[in-house]
Design a protein around this motif. Structure first.
Motif, PDB file in Angstrom:
ATOM      1  N   PRO A 148      34.892  52.799  35.373  1.00 44.82           N
ATOM      2  CA  PRO A 148      33.733  52.522  36.234  1.00 44.82           C
ATOM      3  C   PRO A 148      32.886  51.393  35.659  1.00 44.82           C
ATOM      4  CG  PRO A 148      34.015  54.882  35.948  1.00 44.82           C
ATOM      5  CD  PRO A 148      34.968  54.216  34.986  1.00 44.82           C
ATOM      6  N   GLY A 149      32.518  50.455  36.519  1.00 45.32           N
ATOM      7  CA  GLY A 149      31.719  49.316  36.084  1.00 45.32           C
ATOM      8  C   GLY A 149      32.540  48.089  35.765  1.00 45.32           C
ATOM      9  N   ALA A 150      33.881  48.222  35.724  1.00 46.92           N
ATOM     10  CA  ALA A 150      34.741  47.063  35.458  1.00 46.92           C
ATOM     11  C   ALA A 150      34.769  46.145  36.676  1.00 46.92           C
ATOM     12  CB  ALA A 150      36.151  47.522  35.103  1.00 46.92           C
ATOM     13  N   SER A 151      35.077  44.879  36.461  1.00 52.52           N
ATOM     14  CA  SER A 151      35.058  43.888  37.532  1.00 52.52           C
ATOM     15  C   SER A 151      36.205  44.103  38.508  1.00 52.52           C
ATOM     16  CB  SER A 151      35.157  42.478  36.943  1.00 52.52           C
ATOM     17  OG  SER A 151      36.445  42.281  36.372  1.00 52.52           O
ATOM     18  N   ASP A 152      36.020  43.603  39.713  1.00 48.77           N
ATOM     19  CA  ASP A 152      37.065  43.684  40.733  1.00 48.77           C
ATOM     20  C   ASP A 152      38.316  42.934  40.289  1.00 48.77           C
ATOM     21  OD1 ASP A 152      35.321  45.130  42.260  1.00 48.77           O
ATOM     22  OD2 ASP A 152      34.881  43.516  43.682  1.00 48.77           O
ATOM     23  N   GLU A 153      38.150  41.822  39.579  1.00 48.82           N
ATOM     24  CA  GLU A 153      39.297  41.031  39.131  1.00 48.82           C
ATOM     25  C   GLU A 153      40.193  41.847  38.202  1.00 48.82           C
ATOM     26  OE1 GLU A 153      36.195  38.505  40.644  1.00 48.82           O
ATOM     27  OE2 GLU A 153      36.144  40.029  39.058  1.00 48.82           O
ATOM     28  N   LEU A 154      39.583  42.600  37.304  1.00 46.05           N
ATOM     29  CA  LEU A 154      40.377  43.425  36.396  1.00 46.05           C
ATOM     30  C   LEU A 154      41.031  44.596  37.118  1.00 46.05           C
ATOM     31  CD1 LEU A 154      38.057  43.411  33.250  1.00 46.05           C
ATOM     32  CD2 LEU A 154      40.364  42.457  33.405  1.00 46.05           C
ATOM     33  N   LEU A 155      40.325  45.178  38.097  1.00 50.06           N
ATOM     34  CA  LEU A 155      40.918  46.258  38.884  1.00 50.06           C
ATOM     35  C   LEU A 155      42.116  45.748  39.680  1.00 50.06           C
ATOM     36  CD1 LEU A 155      37.721  48.054  40.269  1.00 50.06           C
ATOM     37  CD2 LEU A 155      39.251  48.872  38.466  1.00 50.06           C
ATOM     38  N   GLN A 156      41.981  44.519  40.185  1.00 49.48           N
ATOM     39  CA  GLN A 156      43.080  43.942  40.944  1.00 49.48           C
ATOM     40  C   GLN A 156      44.311  43.745  40.056  1.00 49.48           C
ATOM     41  OE1 GLN A 156      44.647  40.749  41.023  1.00 49.48           O
ATOM     42  NE2 GLN A 156      45.751  41.158  42.940  1.00 49.48           N
ATOM     43  N   GLN A 157      44.101  43.254  38.838  1.00 43.42           N
ATOM     44  CA  GLN A 157      45.207  43.088  37.907  1.00 43.42           C
ATOM     45  C   GLN A 157      45.817  44.438  37.519  1.00 43.42           C
ATOM     46  OE1 GLN A 157      44.699  40.274  34.589  1.00 43.42           O
ATOM     47  NE2 GLN A 157      42.789  39.632  35.569  1.00 43.42           N
ATOM     48  N   PRO A 182      23.204  60.932  31.631  1.00 43.88           N
ATOM     49  CA  PRO A 182      22.123  60.111  32.202  1.00 43.88           C
ATOM     50  C   PRO A 182      22.358  58.617  32.096  1.00 43.88           C
ATOM     51  CG  PRO A 182      21.437  61.156  30.143  1.00 43.88           C
ATOM     52  CD  PRO A 182      22.732  61.784  30.529  1.00 43.88           C
ATOM     53  N   ASP A 183      23.250  58.164  31.190  1.00 45.33           N
ATOM     54  CA  ASP A 183      23.529  56.735  31.063  1.00 45.33           C
ATOM     55  C   ASP A 183      24.494  56.233  32.128  1.00 45.33           C
ATOM     56  OD1 ASP A 183      21.931  56.646  28.803  1.00 45.33           O
ATOM     57  OD2 ASP A 183      23.603  57.058  27.436  1.00 45.33           O
ATOM     58  N   LYS A 184      25.115  57.143  32.842  1.00 50.34           N
ATOM     59  CA  LYS A 184      26.096  56.747  33.844  1.00 50.34           C
ATOM     60  C   LYS A 184      25.486  56.714  35.242  1.00 50.34           C
ATOM     61  CE  LYS A 184      30.374  58.014  31.511  1.00 50.34           C
ATOM     62  NZ  LYS A 184      31.634  58.786  31.565  1.00 50.34           N
ATOM     63  N   ASN A 185      26.121  55.912  36.094  1.00 54.24           N
ATOM     64  CA  ASN A 185      25.641  55.729  37.461  1.00 54.24           C
ATOM     65  C   ASN A 185      26.734  56.164  38.435  1.00 54.24           C
ATOM     66  OD1 ASN A 185      24.885  54.664  40.007  1.00 54.24           O
ATOM     67  ND2 ASN A 185      23.621  53.111  39.009  1.00 54.24           N
ATOM     68  N   HIS A 186      26.390  57.067  39.351  1.00 55.35           N
ATOM     69  CA  HIS A 186      27.359  57.572  40.324  1.00 55.35           C
ATOM     70  C   HIS A 186      27.948  56.440  41.169  1.00 55.35           C
ATOM     71  CE1 HIS A 186      29.220  60.682  42.787  1.00 55.35           C
ATOM     72  NE2 HIS A 186      28.765  60.096  43.865  1.00 55.35           N
ATOM     73  N   LYS A 187      27.138  55.422  41.470  1.00 60.62           N
ATOM     74  CA  LYS A 187      27.621  54.302  42.280  1.00 60.62           C
ATOM     75  C   LYS A 187      28.716  53.529  41.555  1.00 60.62           C
ATOM     76  CE  LYS A 187      23.310  53.657  44.859  1.00 60.62           C
ATOM     77  NZ  LYS A 187      22.175  52.734  45.147  1.00 60.62           N
ATOM     78  N   ASP A 188      28.635  53.480  40.218  1.00 64.07           N
ATOM     79  CA  ASP A 188      29.671  52.791  39.451  1.00 64.07           C
ATOM     80  C   ASP A 188      31.013  53.504  39.543  1.00 64.07           C
ATOM     81  OD1 ASP A 188      27.964  50.803  38.629  1.00 64.07           O
ATOM     82  OD2 ASP A 188      27.481  51.737  36.705  1.00 64.07           O
ATOM     83  N   VAL A 189      30.991  54.805  39.829  1.00 65.04           N
ATOM     84  CA  VAL A 189      32.226  55.568  40.004  1.00 65.04           C
ATOM     85  C   VAL A 189      32.814  55.332  41.389  1.00 65.04           C
ATOM     86  CG1 VAL A 189      33.232  57.881  40.038  1.00 65.04           C
ATOM     87  CG2 VAL A 189      31.456  57.330  38.367  1.00 65.04           C
ATOM     88  N   ILE A 190      31.966  55.318  42.404  1.00 66.04           N
ATOM     89  CA  ILE A 190      32.432  55.178  43.787  1.00 66.04           C
ATOM     90  C   ILE A 190      32.931  53.763  44.068  1.00 66.04           C
ATOM     91  CG2 ILE A 190      31.758  55.357  46.195  1.00 66.04           C
ATOM     92  CD1 ILE A 190      31.980  58.029  44.723  1.00 66.04           C
ATOM     93  N   LYS A 191      32.279  52.763  43.498  1.00 63.83           N
ATOM     94  CA  LYS A 191      32.624  51.362  43.795  1.00 63.83           C
ATOM     95  C   LYS A 191      34.092  51.038  43.516  1.00 63.83           C
ATOM     96  CE  LYS A 191      31.019  46.637  42.841  1.00 63.83           C
ATOM     97  NZ  LYS A 191      32.172  46.088  42.099  1.00 63.83           N
ATOM     98  N   PRO A 192      34.646  51.354  42.330  1.00 63.69           N
ATOM     99  CA  PRO A 192      36.063  51.043  42.127  1.00 63.69           C
ATOM    100  C   PRO A 192      36.994  51.866  43.007  1.00 63.69           C
ATOM    101  CG  PRO A 192      35.163  52.247  40.241  1.00 63.69           C
ATOM    102  CD  PRO A 192      34.012  51.859  41.100  1.00 63.69           C
ATOM    103  N   MET A 193      36.581  53.077  43.385  1.00 68.22           N
ATOM    104  CA  MET A 193      37.400  53.868  44.307  1.00 68.22           C
ATOM    105  C   MET A 193      37.548  53.139  45.646  1.00 68.22           C
ATOM    106  SD  MET A 193      36.133  57.799  43.857  1.00 68.22           S
ATOM    107  CE  MET A 193      36.324  58.720  42.329  1.00 68.22           C
TER     108      MET A 193
END
Length: 419
Positions: A148-157, A182-193
């Motif tokens: 979670p939080g990694a760039s789209d380019e890396l997810l694509q690779q 508390p340091d994590k963000n739920h949106k960062d989990v959903i975005k790569p999904m």
């Protein structure tokens, strides 16, 4: 010395990886090419039995158990006093190829703590998969964690080199994640999904137009929820899982019962692990939703928010809906036959196929391999067990539980007699 150091790392990072249960494959069909190594079978890989009865496995490790986060439920959290280790990219590649050549594994499951930031970690996971594919010509199964939080380019690779990607949601609700991580963000989990869902869909469509289109995460994506660390009921957990199936085209949702590992006022006390039967019931309910046509609100609801632990979810539903029984399996639709306790997905299809040739009776069902001792209470046969005798849901439940108890005792006695 180098070998000893790598083996020490392996002991640490394989042990740390055991808490990640989202480790199996399906629907990948990466063929061996150019006389390479391995072959990712569509039948499924990793700590499971394939359809032809083979037991296969993956090298299941963390790249590192160092982590910048302090999630209360995680053994690798930064505040936990555990021995730390980290593989180099080449060490993971060498371990994978070495174990494969010795026939220990058929693929790799690679997760990781967060080294410095999501991109820094994800880039190393991608490099490992890329080296395996391009330099070692490895065609076996690869499952990577999408950080979670990694760039789209890396997810694509990652999707180009891995068979399956998984983004762990970890907690069933956003509130629980805030409480324990508390340091994590739920949106960062959903975005790569969302990114992976769209990428998988787009590549599938492109593949239909051009067969040379490369594979992109052909085994889809999965996720995992830790259950029992917080107080969500089964209705909330299954509701979240259903959201992932419907909105993210998730291949699998895994449920990992929390094992108390530290003293923390936010967590259950040490010595009070989640009963394994609760995990089992969640998987059974999940199966009903994915393959049997049940809606989540049929299995759990505001008047029964948690699954029964003493009976399976399908039997629970049937006992709450006796008005839909008895069922005549010679005339009923497949969808209703599948809902009869004791009749599985494949058995229901066999019944529909067999009744084309004759009117089925009780002995025919026994030959088809159904659990007749359970199903008989819901079938429209003229028998002393039929619902026509006005048995209540409590009576039926007690009959089934008593039969199971008696069967278990008999089996146990028979096993003792062998010694």
């Amino acid at each position: 010395m180098v070998h000893e150091r790598v083996m020490e790392k392996l002991a640490i990072l394989a042990d740390a990886a055991k808490y990640d249960v989202s480790c199996s494959s399906s629907n990948s069909n990466r063929k061996n090419k150019d006389q390479g190594l391995g072959n990712a079978s569509a039948h499924g890989i990793c700590h499971a039995y394939t359809e032809d009865g083979r037991c296969v496995s993956l090298l299941k490790i963390l790249l590192t158990n160092h982590c910048i986060f302090d999630c209360a439920y995680c053994v690798s959290r930064k505040s936990n006093d555990v021995k730390r280790a980290a593989f180099t990219v080449q060490e993971v590649v060498d371990l994978t190829i070495g174990f494969y050549r010795r026939n220990y594994i058929e693929g790799l499951f690679l997760s990781s703590g967060i080294f410095d930031n999501p991109d820094f970690t994800m880039e190393r996971l991608v490099r490992i998969a890329k080296k395996l594919r391009l330099e070692e010509n490895f065609n076996g199964y690869i499952h990577l964690k999408a950080i979670p939080g990694a760039s789209d380019e890396l997810l694509q690779q990652a999707g180009m080199y891995a068979d399956r990607l998984s983004v762990n949601v970890e907690m069933p609700t956003e509130q629980s994640l805030k409480l324990l991580a508390p340091d994590k963000n739920h949106k960062d989990v959903i975005k790569p999904m969302v990114y992976l869902k769209n990428g998988i869909s787009e590549y599938k469509e492109e593949k239909k137009k051009n067969y040379k289109t490369p594979l992109f995460a052909p085994a889809g994506q999965s996720t995992q929820m830790v259950i029992g660390a917080t107080k969500e009921n089964d209705m909330e957990i299954l509701g979240m899982a259903n959201y992932f199936y419907e909105q993210m085209n998730m291949r699998r949702v895994y449920y990992s019962g929390y094992v108390p590992i530290s003293y923390d006022d936010r967590l259950p006390a040490i010595g009070t692990p989640v009963p394994m039967i609760r995990e089992n019931r969640l998987y059974q309910a999940d199966w009903l939703v994915r393959f049997y046509g049940f809606n989540v609100n049929e299995i759990v609801g505001f008047d029964h928010p948690n699954l029964d632990l003493d009976i399976d979810p399908k039997l629970g539903w049937a006992l709450r809906n006796l008005h839909q029984f008895p069922v005549d399996i010679n005339t009923a639709e497949l969808e209703l036959i599948q809902r009869i306790p004791g009749i599985g997905f494949l058995s229901a299809k066999k019944i529909v196929a067999a009744r084309k040739f004759k009117r089925l009776q009780a002995y025919d069902l026994k030959k088809l391999g159904i659990a007749y001792s359970r199903a008989k209470y819901f079938l429209a046969f003229a028998s002393p067990f039929s619902l026509q005798k006005d048995l209540s849901s409590i009576q039926i439940k007690n009959h089934i539980l008593n039969f199971q108890k008696s069967k278990y005792q008999n089996n146990f006695s028979n096993q003792l007699a062998l010694f």
